[in-house]
Design an enzyme around this catalytic site. Structure first.
Site, short mmCIF file in Angstrom:
data_model
loop_
_atom_site.label_atom_id
_atom_site.label_comp_id
_atom_site.label_asym_id
_atom_site.label_seq_id
_atom_site.Cartn_x
_atom_site.Cartn_y
_atom_site.Cartn_z
N TYR A 28 12.56 -26.35 -17.35
CA TYR A 28 11.10 -26.25 -17.47
C TYR A 28 10.39 -27.57 -17.12
O TYR A 28 9.72 -27.67 -16.10
CB TYR A 28 10.70 -25.86 -18.90
CG TYR A 28 11.14 -24.49 -19.31
CD1 TYR A 28 10.38 -23.37 -18.97
CD2 TYR A 28 12.29 -24.30 -20.08
CE1 TYR A 28 10.77 -22.10 -19.37
CE2 TYR A 28 12.68 -23.04 -20.48
CZ TYR A 28 11.92 -21.95 -20.12
OH TYR A 28 12.29 -20.70 -20.51
N LYS A 66 7.45 -24.47 -28.40
CA LYS A 66 7.51 -23.25 -29.20
C LYS A 66 7.13 -23.51 -30.66
O LYS A 66 6.75 -22.59 -31.37
CB LYS A 66 8.91 -22.62 -29.12
CG LYS A 66 9.39 -22.32 -27.68
CD LYS A 66 8.36 -21.61 -26.86
CE LYS A 66 8.76 -21.31 -25.42
NZ LYS A 66 9.20 -22.42 -24.60
N TYR A 105 15.21 -19.19 -11.91
CA TYR A 105 15.10 -19.59 -13.31
C TYR A 105 16.40 -20.26 -13.79
O TYR A 105 17.50 -19.73 -13.57
CB TYR A 105 14.82 -18.37 -14.21
CG TYR A 105 14.83 -18.76 -15.67
CD1 TYR A 105 13.69 -19.26 -16.28
CD2 TYR A 105 16.01 -18.68 -16.42
CE1 TYR A 105 13.71 -19.68 -17.61
CE2 TYR A 105 16.04 -19.09 -17.74
CZ TYR A 105 14.88 -19.59 -18.34
OH TYR A 105 14.92 -20.00 -19.64
#
Ligand code: PLP
Length: 336
Positions: free
Chosen positions: A287, A50, A261
């Site tokens: 992730y 990010k 998720y």
């Protein structure tokens, strides 16, 4: 042609990130030459993907005279943690909406890891139950703050819009430069909110580089993820002023999602263990562990040629490990 100089940008990221070989993993799998692009080492508050997006998002926020960043994510969002840190660097406030997206995640999940760091960075937070349109919730919160006299800059979940994706067009530029020294045949990484894969593909496309990019989905089926990545890649191409990216360029593997998720599968735990014990690398259970499991599986299936060079893009996430102590017990042992 890829020209990023015309976009406002805040310096937040250690660039270029290192590109390192994984010789012990390559040997263990008997596979092609495996490398790792260390975007877990972007340098902001334990790093992660990010940060590259936030360079362009915070750049635009400052240009617009914003006084705070407003965003959203899961309770253990790496994106919210990096946004909170970026806000501190830029002298902005940060307000985050956190979604209880992962069921029965336990006490560490709600208090340690990323959310603990959000508190350290002084972000203000509100919580939401699962299943809402979180970007809409966060935009409403931004409107409330505006009505109270603040100047909020809204950042969608994962920083995934055409502005944020510019950060990964820039990463594509680094990879193309690096592949001049040593050819890169494949790029593999985790894909969630899509900005990373979309930005990489748009950047490669702008440079006429044909390197295939495989996204390993962490939350939804391939067709839906391909549509989402392609949609953002088109928006990013438009921002860059290049022709639309053909949909066939978007490759997604959805076999590593597991139970859903934020819930590690057995293959996620195996990947975390392999990376740790063979290469001293920290992956995460949401992730990069799933992305790496996709890489390992492809090597085992013989999907790469013996002389291929395959680069795993490490997108970070290790801060979440502490929030997943219980889920990781099968590989770490029960502790005390
Ligand atoms: C957000 C995130 C991803 C996914 O990137 P997207 O741009 O959202 O697809 C991958 N790995 C980590 C560690 C992340 O925090």
């Amino acid at each position: 042609m890829l020209n990023l100089d015309r976009f406002p940008r805040a310096a937040l990221c250690h660039r270029p990130t290192p590109l390192e070989p994984m010789p012990r993993l390559s040997e263990h799998l008997g596979g092609p030459s495996l490398w790792i692009k260390r975007d877990d080492c972007t340098g902001l508050a334990t790093g992660g993907n990010k940060t590259r997006k936030l360079e362009f998002l915070v750049g635009e926020a400052l240009e617009q005279g914003a006084d705070m960043l407003v965003t959203q994510g899961a309770v253990q969002s790496n994106h919210v943690r990096q946004t909170a840190a970026a806000a501190c660097r830029a002298g902005l406030g940060c307000h985050a909406l956190l979604e209880h997206r992962v069921p029965d995640a336990g006490e560490d999940y709600d208090s340690s890891g990323n959310v603990f760091l959000d508190q350290l960075f002084g972000a203000s937070m509100e919580y939401r139950g699962p299943g809402l349109d979180m970007n809409a919730e966060a935009e409403q919160a931004a409107e409330r703050l505006r009505a109270d006299g603040h100047r909020p800059y809204f950042i969608p979940g994962g920083g995934s819009n055409p502005v944020g994706a510019l950060g990964y067009a820039d990463c594509a530029r680094e990879l193309v430069e690096e592949s001049r020294l040593d050819r890169i045949d494949w790029i593999v990484m985790a894909t969630g909110s899509t900005g990373t894969q979309a930005g990489l593909l748009a950047g490669l496309h702008a440079m006429d580089a044909q390197m295939p990019v495989l996204g390993v989905s962490v939350r939804q089926q391939a067709e839906a993820q391909i549509d989402a990545v392609h949609g953002l890649a088109l928006g990013t191409c438009e921002k860059l002023g290049v022709d639309p990216l053909p949909r066939e360029r978007v490759l997604v593997d959805d076999t590593k999602v597991g139970p859903g998720y934020g819930i590690p599968a057995e293959s996620t735990l195996e990947a975390i263990e392999l990376a740790a014990r063979l290469e001293g690398l920290l992956l995460d259970p949401v992730y990069s562990g799933k992305g790496f499991a996709g890489l390992v599986d492809r090597v085992r299936q013989g999907a790469f040629a013996a002389d291929d060079t395959v680069v795993f893009l490490h997108t970070g996430g290790a801060a979440a490990l502490f929030a997943y102590r219980d889920a990781l017990a099968p590989i770490t042992g029960p502790g005390d």
